[in-house]
Design a protein around this motif. Structure first.
Motif, short mmCIF file in Angstrom:
data_model
loop_
_atom_site.label_atom_id
_atom_site.label_comp_id
_atom_site.label_asym_id
_atom_site.label_seq_id
_atom_site.Cartn_x
_atom_site.Cartn_y
_atom_site.Cartn_z
N ASN A 26 29.47 85.72 65.33
CA ASN A 26 28.57 84.90 66.15
C ASN A 26 27.73 85.75 67.09
OD1 ASN A 26 28.60 82.06 65.56
ND2 ASN A 26 30.74 82.03 66.18
N ASP A 27 28.34 86.78 67.68
CA ASP A 27 27.59 87.70 68.55
C ASP A 27 26.50 88.42 67.76
OD1 ASP A 27 29.21 86.93 70.65
OD2 ASP A 27 30.43 88.77 70.63
N THR B 76 23.70 86.00 67.10
CA THR B 76 22.90 85.84 68.31
C THR B 76 21.93 87.01 68.47
OG1 THR B 76 24.61 84.55 69.41
CG2 THR B 76 22.98 85.61 70.83
N THR C 47 17.82 86.72 68.34
CA THR C 47 17.04 87.27 69.45
C THR C 47 16.08 88.34 68.94
OG1 THR C 47 18.87 86.85 70.96
CG2 THR C 47 17.19 88.42 71.69
N PRO D 88 17.54 83.86 72.17
CA PRO D 88 18.77 83.61 71.42
C PRO D 88 18.96 82.17 70.97
CG PRO D 88 19.24 83.87 73.75
CD PRO D 88 17.78 84.19 73.56
N ASP D 89 18.23 81.24 71.58
CA ASP D 89 18.44 79.83 71.24
C ASP D 89 17.38 79.26 70.29
OD1 ASP D 89 16.38 79.86 73.06
OD2 ASP D 89 17.20 78.28 74.34
N LYS E 242 23.95 78.63 65.21
CA LYS E 242 24.73 79.54 64.38
C LYS E 242 25.95 78.81 63.87
CE LYS E 242 25.71 82.00 67.84
NZ LYS E 242 25.32 81.72 69.18
#
Length: 142
Positions: free
Chosen positions: A65-66, A69, A73, A79-80, A84
């Motif tokens: 997930n990181d 993100t 980005t 990032p939004d 995900k």
């Protein structure tokens, strides 16, 4: 609302797929979800690279997930720009099941040319999805 799923391995090679899905999502007002599939082999690889006796699935999902993100980005500047989701299981089947269960309107996939021997040895998750998809495919050369 229209939805687009973008298959990604979170690497820079899948950036064009995520970028195209986000771009299309902006143009048609669709919600974009970037999907990564965690396979059993991925868990084995993480276990070996981390030197752990067991792969802690939740920790691996957090790492993925990181990375997603970071990818979102990198391609969208924020990032939004997309949601995900990490799936677990065989890649092709997991993507097809998720696209069907969520009623996805589009599925964005990275396509690359492989030799016949490469397809035979490695299989083709993309081919499985292309032949069985419940929705239109946005194929992006990677």
């Amino acid at each position: 609302m229209t939805s687009i799923l973008a298959a990604s391995d979170a690497s820079e090679s899948s950036d064009p797929v995520v970028a195209a899905a986000i771009d299309l999502g902006k143009k048609i007002g669709a919600e974009v979800t970037v999907i990564n599939v965690l396979t059993e082999q991925d868990l084995v690889d993480y276990r070996q690279s981390l030197g752990a006796e067991e792969a802690f699935t939740d920790s691996v999902i957090t790492l993925i997930n990181d990375a997603l993100t970071d990818q979102i980005t990198r391609v969208a500047g924020v990032p939004d720009a997309a949601r995900k989701h990490v799936l677990q299981g065989p890649v092709g089947l997991s993507l097809l099941d998720h696209a069907t269960s969520t009623g996805a309107d589009f599925l964005a996939l990275g396509l690359r040319n492989r030799s016949r021997v490469g397809k035979f040895l490695m299989g083709s998750d993309v081919q499985q999805v292309l032949l069985s998809t419940p929705c239109p495919i946005l194929g992006i050369p990677v």
